[in-house]
Design a protein around this motif. Structure first.
Motif, PDB file in Angstrom:
ATOM      1  N   TYR A 213       1.700  11.067   7.376  1.00 52.30           N
ATOM      2  CA  TYR A 213       1.832  11.739   6.086  1.00 52.30           C
ATOM      3  C   TYR A 213       2.874  12.846   6.223  1.00 52.30           C
ATOM      4  CZ  TYR A 213      -2.395   9.300   4.559  1.00 52.30           C
ATOM      5  OH  TYR A 213      -3.304   8.338   4.213  1.00 52.30           O
TER       6      TYR A 213
ATOM      7  N   ASN B 200      -6.497   2.897   2.426  1.00 48.75           N
ATOM      8  CA  ASN B 200      -5.218   3.587   2.627  1.00 48.75           C
ATOM      9  C   ASN B 200      -4.444   3.047   3.834  1.00 48.75           C
ATOM     10  OD1 ASN B 200      -5.511   5.327   0.423  1.00 48.75           O
ATOM     11  ND2 ASN B 200      -6.803   6.696   1.624  1.00 48.75           N
TER      12      ASN B 200
ATOM     13  N   LEU C 269      -8.489   7.586   8.346  1.00 51.09           N
ATOM     14  CA  LEU C 269      -7.762   6.793   7.367  1.00 51.09           C
ATOM     15  C   LEU C 269      -8.728   5.773   6.782  1.00 51.09           C
ATOM     16  CD1 LEU C 269      -5.014   6.158   6.075  1.00 51.09           C
ATOM     17  CD2 LEU C 269      -4.567   4.632   8.001  1.00 51.09           C
TER      18      LEU C 269
ATOM     19  N   ARG D  72      -1.225   6.084   9.875  1.00 50.15           N
ATOM     20  CA  ARG D  72      -0.339   6.388   8.761  1.00 50.15           C
ATOM     21  C   ARG D  72       0.131   7.821   8.881  1.00 50.15           C
ATOM     22  NH1 ARG D  72      -1.535   4.813   2.519  1.00 50.15           N
ATOM     23  NH2 ARG D  72       0.427   5.574   1.654  1.00 50.15           N
TER      24      ARG D  72
ATOM     25  N   GLY E 171       0.785  -1.229   0.000  1.00 52.93           N
ATOM     26  CA  GLY E 171       0.000   0.000   0.000  1.00 52.93           C
ATOM     27  C   GLY E 171       0.813   1.274   0.000  1.00 52.93           C
TER      28      GLY E 171
END
Length: 171
Positions: free
Chosen positions: A109, A142, A138, A107, A75
């Motif tokens: 970023y 993703n 999220l 996650r 991913g």
């Protein structure tokens, strides 16, 4: 044991299906650039930076190192982050392989943006926001997708992520 990650890259790879075969060609070459002086500038013998990182874990035994687990989290940029999260779930938090894969992920970023899957408690979201993070939901698409196989004393056990298609296979 083998850890193998097959990727078309982007939405549908190259968009080219080999006539008569039914499979699409990848476009991992999209990671290259023609701009001179950059790490991914096209040149003989170079490979583009990408996020395909199948994982393999060994463990120490009296007879030396032996294979313990093959795994992967697919991913994009979630891959290295997801690898760490699955390993922490197994090795620190004591989850079994399916629990470790199913657990909610986060996650990171750019900057202070962080995505959290919906099962993460609101109290965690508030704490992250109080520390200056921009927290967002999220989407499951993703959060990556993981499969893993662990070698046991007498056989194997596997786990597969419900977030994406895929399977872990052993015999």
């Amino acid at each position: 044991m083998v850890s193998f990650i097959n990727s078309l890259f982007d939405a549908f790879g190259s968009g080219v299906v080999v006539p008569g075969t039914g499979f699409a060609l990848q476009n991992r070459g999209a990671g290259f650039t023609l701009e001179e002086g950059l790490p991914n500038t096209v040149a003989p013998g170079k490979r583009p930076f990408h996020t395909l990182i199948p994982g393999f874990v060994t463990r120490s035994t009296q007879s030396g190192e032996e294979p313990w687990m093959s795994f992967g989290v697919m991913g994009g940029s979630i891959q290295p982050q997801g690898h760490v999260q699955v390993l922490l779930n197994l090795l620190v938090f004591g989850m079994n392989i399916q629990e470790a894969i199913d657990a909610p992920r986060f996650r990171s970023y750019d900057g202070v943006r962080v995505g959290l899957e919906w099962p993460v408690a609101d109290s965690v979201r508030r704490q992250l926001e109080a520390m200056g993070h921009r927290v967002m939901l999220l989407d499951p698409g993703n959060a990556g997708g993981s499969q893993a196989i662990i070698r046991l004393e007498h056989g194997y056990v596997a786990g597969s992520d419900p977030r994406k298609d895929g399977e872990a296979v052993g015999y």
